[in-house]
Design an enzyme around this catalytic site. Structure first.
Site, PDB file in Angstrom:
ATOM      1  N   ASP A  57     -51.663   1.838   9.860  1.00  0.00           N
ATOM      2  CA  ASP A  57     -52.998   2.252   9.424  1.00  0.00           C
ATOM      3  C   ASP A  57     -53.789   1.108   8.789  1.00  0.00           C
ATOM      4  O   ASP A  57     -54.294   1.228   7.665  1.00  0.00           O
ATOM      5  CB  ASP A  57     -52.894   3.397   8.416  1.00  0.00           C
ATOM      6  CG  ASP A  57     -51.884   4.460   8.826  1.00  0.00           C
ATOM      7  OD1 ASP A  57     -51.900   4.864   9.994  1.00  0.00           O
ATOM      8  OD2 ASP A  57     -51.078   4.866   7.969  1.00  0.00           O
ATOM      9  N   GLU A 264     -58.601  12.513  12.906  1.00  0.00           N
ATOM     10  CA  GLU A 264     -58.393  11.771  11.657  1.00  0.00           C
ATOM     11  C   GLU A 264     -58.894  10.347  11.825  1.00  0.00           C
ATOM     12  O   GLU A 264     -59.408   9.964  12.868  1.00  0.00           O
ATOM     13  CB  GLU A 264     -56.906  11.765  11.275  1.00  0.00           C
ATOM     14  CG  GLU A 264     -56.005  11.127  12.301  1.00  0.00           C
ATOM     15  CD  GLU A 264     -54.523  11.328  12.003  1.00  0.00           C
ATOM     16  OE1 GLU A 264     -54.198  11.964  10.993  1.00  0.00           O
ATOM     17  OE2 GLU A 264     -53.704  10.848  12.803  1.00  0.00           O
TER      18      GLU A 264
END
Length: 370
Positions: A57, A264
């Site tokens: 991420d 997301e």
């Protein structure tokens, strides 16, 4: 953070901006929305940037003329895998920097540990960072004592940390995947939200519900959130709003449109007066993008930036550095495909003459063979 969960309970998670507009006067609606042919897809092969830690991420920024990367920190916690991502039990953050692309990467050590966050209980997922007036802010999600995701903030005088967390999360925040965008007028906006394990589907009428509530397949999909930050950078100036993502006909993307709708990992960049919202489609594992005229949207879907990668999750960031644009992402190549042990990578973004983004396929080995 991109995670291992699926909205429809289907555990078939496939593996797995910003734009350089040639003409500033070119209209967003002129950008193509048709899928690119396989001949137009760029096949890339990148080595992990970090090999002594598992990282995921990645949020990349340019601070002090260097590239700084703020990833989550994967490790094996011994928690069994489940749909809600409980095995992604991250407990701290490291910050990394490099002076040049391909240059030496510096690990600035532990920037923040969950034990030093008074309100947090576990699962420090995908973070982001921002700078204002020489001070640095680390935004991060974590579950509180009630196992509800909130978004916290920590501060430092150094982009590499260490960071000191505020004693409480940001009021009126929830869910996961905070991303902070600084506009050209020096206003800052916080984007956030993630479905399934990210709990976005449990927030109804500003109240957390214990049961999941999803719209019907034909109804408008759940949306990412946006709120302007106050000048203090640690509180919201307004109640979070929904962000509309529209199809080519101006209709909101629906819940059943898995290939295109938000799941997301919202990220925003501005180029030639246009705003680019990129995000993960989650259970179909694309990094997609949409374009709008305001940081609030609405945004019109335009295509796929990154096809699914090895590891069943997809989460990214996009940054300009020394005149070029780069995509930061992760996959599980270093761990042999383990979904919860990922590694961050980067590759240059390429653009078509009309300013649309060339789709990238990173599911290739070093010799270019899938």
């Amino acid at each position: 953070m991109a995670k291992f969960y699926l909205k429809f309970g289907i555990l078939t998670m496939g593996v797995l901006g910003i734009i350089s507009c040639k003409n500033e006067q070119e209209k967003v609606e002129d950008f193509p929305v048709e899928p690119q042919s396989e001949a137009e897809v760029l096949n890339v092969s990148s080595e992990p940037l970090i090999t002594d830690n598992f990282t995921a991420d990645p949020s990349a920024h340019v601070f002090q003329d260097k590239l700084y990367i703020y990833p989550s920190h994967d490790y094996y916690s011994g928690i069994p895998e489940d749909d809600l991502g409980s095995h992604f039990n991250m407990r701290d953050y490291h910050v990394y920097s490099m002076d040049s692309v391909g240059g030496k990467i510096t690990d600035h050590g532990v920037a923040l540990d969950v034990k030093d966050v008074k309100w947090a209980k576990r699962q420090m997922w995908a973070p982001d960072a921002a700078e204002k007036d020489g001070k640095y802010y680390l935004y991060f999600p974590a579950k509180d004592k009630d196992d509800i995701f909130r978004i916290g903030v920590a501060t430092s005088d150094n982009p590499g940390g260490p960071f000191v967390a505020l004693p409480e999360p940001i009021e009126n925040t929830f869910s996961i995947d905070p991303a902070v965008f600084k506009d050209s007028d020096n206003e800052y906006y916080l984007y956030f939200g993630g479905i399934w394990g990210g709990q976005l589907q449990r927030w109804q009428n500003d109240t957390f519900e214990m049961e999941d509530a999803y719209p019907a397949d034909t109804a408008s999909a759940l949306k990412p959130k946006i709120a302007k930050l106050n000048s203090d950078m640690v509180s919201l100036a307004e109640t979070p709003r929904d962000i509309q993502i529209l199809d080519e006909n101006g209709k909101e993307l629906t819940t059943g449109d898995n290939e295109r709708r938000f799941f997301e990992a919202a990220w925003v960049h501005k180029m030639n007066g246009k705003y680019y919202l990129s995000y993960s489609t989650g259970d179909t594992h694309n990094i997609a993008y949409a374009v709008g005229d305001s940081p609030y949207g609405p945004f019109t879907y335009k295509g796929v930036i990154l096809k699914p990668v090895l590891g069943w999750t997809n989460h990214h960031s996009i940054v300009e550095f020394k005149g070029k644009w780069y995509l930061f992402y992760h996959d599980s190549s270093l761990s042999g495909g383990k979904t919860y042990l990922r590694s961050i990578k980067m590759t240059e973004l390429k653009f078509n003459d009309d300013g649309s983004i060339r789709t990238i396929d990173a599911m290739v080995s070093n010799d270019g063979i899938k």
